[in-house]
Write a protein that holds these residues in place. Sequence first.
Motif, PDB file in Angstrom:
ATOM      1  N   LYS A  31       2.870  12.134  -1.453  1.00 21.45           N
ATOM      2  CA  LYS A  31       2.083  11.330  -2.391  1.00 21.45           C
ATOM      3  C   LYS A  31       2.329  11.800  -3.825  1.00 21.45           C
ATOM      4  N   TRP A  32       2.355  13.123  -4.025  1.00 19.13           N
ATOM      5  CA  TRP A  32       2.628  13.675  -5.362  1.00 19.13           C
ATOM      6  C   TRP A  32       4.008  13.267  -5.845  1.00 19.13           C
ATOM      7  N   ARG A  33       4.989  13.355  -4.945  1.00 14.03           N
ATOM      8  CA  ARG A  33       6.358  13.029  -5.310  1.00 14.03           C
ATOM      9  C   ARG A  33       6.504  11.553  -5.674  1.00 14.03           C
ATOM     10  N   LYS A  34       5.773  10.695  -4.999  1.00 10.50           N
ATOM     11  CA  LYS A  34       5.833   9.270  -5.295  1.00 10.50           C
ATOM     12  C   LYS A  34       5.354   8.992  -6.708  1.00 10.50           C
ATOM     13  N   GLU A  35       4.276   9.671  -7.102  1.00 11.87           N
ATOM     14  CA  GLU A  35       3.741   9.487  -8.457  1.00 11.87           C
ATOM     15  C   GLU A  35       4.701  10.041  -9.507  1.00 11.87           C
ATOM     16  N   VAL A  36       5.226  11.243  -9.247  1.00  8.85           N
ATOM     17  CA  VAL A  36       6.164  11.854 -10.193  1.00  8.85           C
ATOM     18  C   VAL A  36       7.455  11.051 -10.284  1.00  8.85           C
ATOM     19  N   SER A  37       7.937  10.561  -9.114  1.00  4.58           N
ATOM     20  CA  SER A  37       9.183   9.801  -9.076  1.00  4.58           C
ATOM     21  C   SER A  37       9.076   8.517  -9.888  1.00  4.58           C
TER      22      SER A  37
END
Length: 207
Positions: free
Chosen positions: A182-188
């Motif tokens: 979930k964090w990576r999706k936001e950062v990506s």
Amino acid sequence: MVNVYGLQSPSEKKKLWEDLTRIRYEKPGKWIVFGDFNVVRYPSERCHSKFCPSCASAFNKFIQDADLKEFNMGGEKFTFMSRREAKLSKLDRFLVCSGYLNSFPLSVVTAHPRELSNHSPITLQSAVADFGPIPFKLFNSWLLKEGFDQLVIDTWSRFKGFGTPDAYLAAKLKFLKNSIRKWRKEVSKKESEELDDSILLVKDLEK
């Protein structure tokens, strides 16, 4: 597989085509000839640069004599750009023999966007493969991003579960994986927006 870097001189190019044709028939098998041939086949493969009919004729003769075929290239129309004069050319390509074409008729050649080089990367995909779901990946670069350490600490301490030790650990790791995903999706999403802005800026500068 032959990786070609075409020479500048027309006479040296002609000798290279003759040598490759000779080697091609001395060593039977499935042939893939690829690289920067430093020559185009047709006038439409150049823009803002001079077309040399004799070089193109010699190159096309080599393709015919060596019994090679060229795939239609998807993606970018030109594979080379001279940034100083803004000259565009299709210098890079894949050439294959009939045996390869018969074995891999669904092959696809793609010229990808030119970003860090004056040449576009080109790829030959010989088959469409489905390897199932994409596995979870963790890149070392993520460890250097602000907030990642705290995310792991908070997620690890927040988990509540039960069961045998191995099942408990598996569930805890899955909980952490979902949190990282979930964090990576936001950062990506944020990184993609920044990258798109940078690419648009580069394209505007090239124009």
